[in-house]
Design an enzyme around this catalytic site. Sequence first.
Site, PDB file in Angstrom:
ATOM      1  N   ARG A 125     -77.207  -4.174  43.803  1.00 41.28           N
ATOM      2  CA  ARG A 125     -76.942  -4.252  42.349  1.00 41.28           C
ATOM      3  C   ARG A 125     -75.997  -5.378  41.959  1.00 41.28           C
ATOM      4  O   ARG A 125     -75.354  -5.321  40.915  1.00 41.28           O
ATOM      5  CB  ARG A 125     -76.402  -2.926  41.813  1.00 41.28           C
ATOM      6  N   GLU A 189     -86.636 -32.830  31.866  1.00 40.08           N
ATOM      7  CA  GLU A 189     -85.678 -31.860  31.308  1.00 40.08           C
ATOM      8  C   GLU A 189     -84.461 -32.573  30.711  1.00 40.08           C
ATOM      9  O   GLU A 189     -83.831 -32.059  29.789  1.00 40.08           O
ATOM     10  CB  GLU A 189     -85.252 -30.843  32.370  1.00 40.08           C
ATOM     11  N   LYS A 231     -76.698 -27.691  27.435  1.00 38.11           N
ATOM     12  CA  LYS A 231     -77.232 -26.394  27.863  1.00 38.11           C
ATOM     13  C   LYS A 231     -76.147 -25.315  27.791  1.00 38.11           C
ATOM     14  O   LYS A 231     -76.405 -24.205  27.322  1.00 38.11           O
ATOM     15  CB  LYS A 231     -77.795 -26.475  29.277  1.00 38.11           C
ATOM     16  N   GLU A 241     -80.876 -14.995  25.188  1.00 41.57           N
ATOM     17  CA  GLU A 241     -82.030 -15.500  24.468  1.00 41.57           C
ATOM     18  C   GLU A 241     -82.530 -14.550  23.386  1.00 41.57           C
ATOM     19  O   GLU A 241     -83.689 -14.176  23.344  1.00 41.57           O
ATOM     20  CB  GLU A 241     -83.179 -15.839  25.454  1.00 41.57           C
ATOM     21  N   ARG A 245     -81.136 -19.654  22.124  1.00 36.93           N
ATOM     22  CA  ARG A 245     -81.377 -20.154  23.468  1.00 36.93           C
ATOM     23  C   ARG A 245     -82.811 -20.599  23.699  1.00 36.93           C
ATOM     24  O   ARG A 245     -83.082 -21.468  24.525  1.00 36.93           O
ATOM     25  CB  ARG A 245     -80.993 -19.082  24.505  1.00 36.93           C
ATOM     26  N   ASN A 249     -86.467 -24.149  25.529  1.00 34.35           N
ATOM     27  CA  ASN A 249     -87.838 -24.090  26.022  1.00 34.35           C
ATOM     28  C   ASN A 249     -88.753 -25.064  25.303  1.00 34.35           C
ATOM     29  O   ASN A 249     -89.975 -24.919  25.346  1.00 34.35           O
ATOM     30  CB  ASN A 249     -88.385 -22.664  25.895  1.00 34.35           C
ATOM     31  N   HIS A 252     -92.016 -26.041  26.790  1.00 33.74           N
ATOM     32  CA  HIS A 252     -92.299 -25.101  27.876  1.00 33.74           C
ATOM     33  C   HIS A 252     -93.474 -24.174  27.591  1.00 33.74           C
ATOM     34  O   HIS A 252     -94.073 -23.657  28.524  1.00 33.74           O
ATOM     35  CB  HIS A 252     -91.052 -24.260  28.178  1.00 33.74           C
ATOM     36  N   HIS A 256     -95.900 -24.212  30.417  1.00 33.70           N
ATOM     37  CA  HIS A 256     -96.225 -23.059  31.267  1.00 33.70           C
ATOM     38  C   HIS A 256     -97.728 -22.839  31.352  1.00 33.70           C
ATOM     39  O   HIS A 256     -98.250 -22.446  32.391  1.00 33.70           O
ATOM     40  CB  HIS A 256     -95.543 -21.797  30.727  1.00 33.70           C
TER      41      HIS A 256
END
Lengths: 368, 368
Positions: A125, A189, A231, A241, A245, A249, A252, A256
Amino acid sequence: MTSASLRRVTTGLGDRSYDILIGSGLLDAAATWDGLPASADALIVSNTTVAPLYAQRLQAVLAARHRRVLTLSLPDGEAHKTAAVLERIYDTLLEHGCDRKTVLYALGGGVVGDMTGFAAACYMRGVPFVQVPTTLLAQVDSSVGGKTAINHPRGKNMIGAFYQPQRVVCDLDLLRSLPERELSAGLAEVIKYGPIADPVFLDWIEANIEALRARDVEALAHAVQRSCEIKSEVVGADERESGLRAILNFGHTFGHAIEAGQGYGVWLHGEAVGCGMVLAAELSARLGLCEAALVPRLVRLCEAAGLPVRAPVMPTERWLQLMRVDKKAEAGEIRFVLIDGLGRAVMRSAPDALVAEVIAAHSAPAVA
Amino acid sequence: MTSASLRRVTTGLGDRSYDILIGSGLLDAAATWDGLPASADALIVSNTTVAPLYAQRLQAVLAARHRRVLTLSLPDGEAHKTAAVLERIYDTLLEHGCDRKTVLYALGGGVVGDMTGFAAACYMRGVPFVQVPTTLLAQVDSSVGGKTAINHPRGKNMIGAFYQPQRVVCDLDLLRSLPERELSAGLAEVIKYGPIADPVFLDWIEANIEALRARDVEALAHAVQRSCEIKSEVVGADERESGLRAILNFGHTFGHAIEAGQGYGVWLHGEAVGCGMVLAAELSARLGLCEAALVPRLVRLCEAAGLPVRAPVMPTERWLQLMRVDKKAEAGEIRFVLIDGLGRAVMRSAPDALVAEVIAAHSAPAVA
């Protein structure tokens, strides 16, 4: 390569804030690691490409801090960011009886960082971990901000955690061994931060793209520092997010879809993001959010960075289907990060027909 | 079974605080679910034993809150708290295109709760979830406090996350369907709160053990409420188990060794904890931390609760080896939760030889 003076970016996440160190010669310097938990056990997680280059050096410097420093070398590449490979990290930790104070060191690119961070989040954890990114992409993006994940056959980064590292060590010397293609992928990026947050930085990148590709250490130091600053600011304002945030992306959503549609690893993540930024800029312009001139500007800069700017040919339905499983999608509606005036990004949906036009305008001609 | 008035325990974890509702008739009442996120999608995760009894009723009441309510039924039992079964939750969510606002409902005992909570923690880096515990053990212990996990072949709960639910709904009526043996297992965790935190509660349990085993709803309501209160206080003071929270593991170090050594699912978790408390009390007494009278007192109460009080016969080395992989162990040293005067627990290590004596004193004679 000359040496760069040490730069430090501190991220603002309250009691989970940490430093990003940027400079030359950091890996072997004892001072780099001062103040980190000095537990009995440590595990360096790396990959078969990076471990032969740097794992022994990291192990040597960490031997002064930990009683036992183990190393695990994972297969290299996005295709291996899977539950099965993640399990190998847990197996190694448990085989060696590592307790919950064990520190994990992620020595590699984005894949190693994402998997090691996720393993650190879940092992007993939560154990501490340190990012030692060895790619430009990882130094400017994936190692900062605490997003960790693995891929699922149905989507990228679908299983993961928000989990902050104790420190990020960006040794610019490690970028010397980076293949050309991966350097370019990292530059995508870097470029991203311009349109979404900082027009002055975009100008600077355009003026210094040759120096960056030549791995000029001062140019790299500035690019990494400014990227991490932007960032960190965004993440500090919205760690999990819930809104802001998501602007990180930019490029992205399309990106993706390219990665998943072509099979993970065929396009590098940064390559897909570069091409995705061109598509997202086109969509922004067609929606009247930004000037049309941003599109050719990004095309030129991506080309100068050595990135592909034409999307692969896929049926429109396949594009839409792949983008609907994006984590930003809500109730099946695709949400794009769009440029709303240079230096500002917003989240918006768009009509499928318009998205299809945008894709068609920037897709490579079908192979005959 | 008469009906019990609604009781509410609010846990104190700042912006992640949530209510535990305790009472009769909660499952079917719309008010029970008021204020929870009303996302488009919901997934009920249950198991093959509980789903036929209650899933349809939960689905019916949730249909007013979500556009689509999916149900997934996992195999029942601790032996299935594995990475492979966890993957089925992710597969179901992704197959159905569930987005990151999807609410997960854990309808079942500790295994279902732990797995659903862990899946919620990791799916798209975190979606909301609600605990609907259907066993006494889950109502008084595992559903409260945000510990989620799966087992690893080398140890129990080795992979997991701290992740808080949005609400815990303890409908006492659901305990009617609970097998006798599982009721007893749940009582072990109720008894646990006495020695570590509340001697008055220990007296009360002794006086009401028959009513509890008869499932008297007022007795159950008090037992669940007081257990949740104590657990919430401890967790509120130390969510991530840096110290105090570990006292909730009284009996668990020995208990986990029994479970792992016998094979998960052979002893129920609560059974192992009951027997583990007897061993831990014996160790406490031999170290001079508490009166020797606590040992026979716990033996009598566990017997009255229908719990086994003799440990299984295993070689001493096996016991020690199993306990060394306990998450509380540090640098290979086993750390026990011991009673330091009734109502107070401490963490301590102990000489292996003494631990061996304690085990021998309370192990069942070898089967001839």
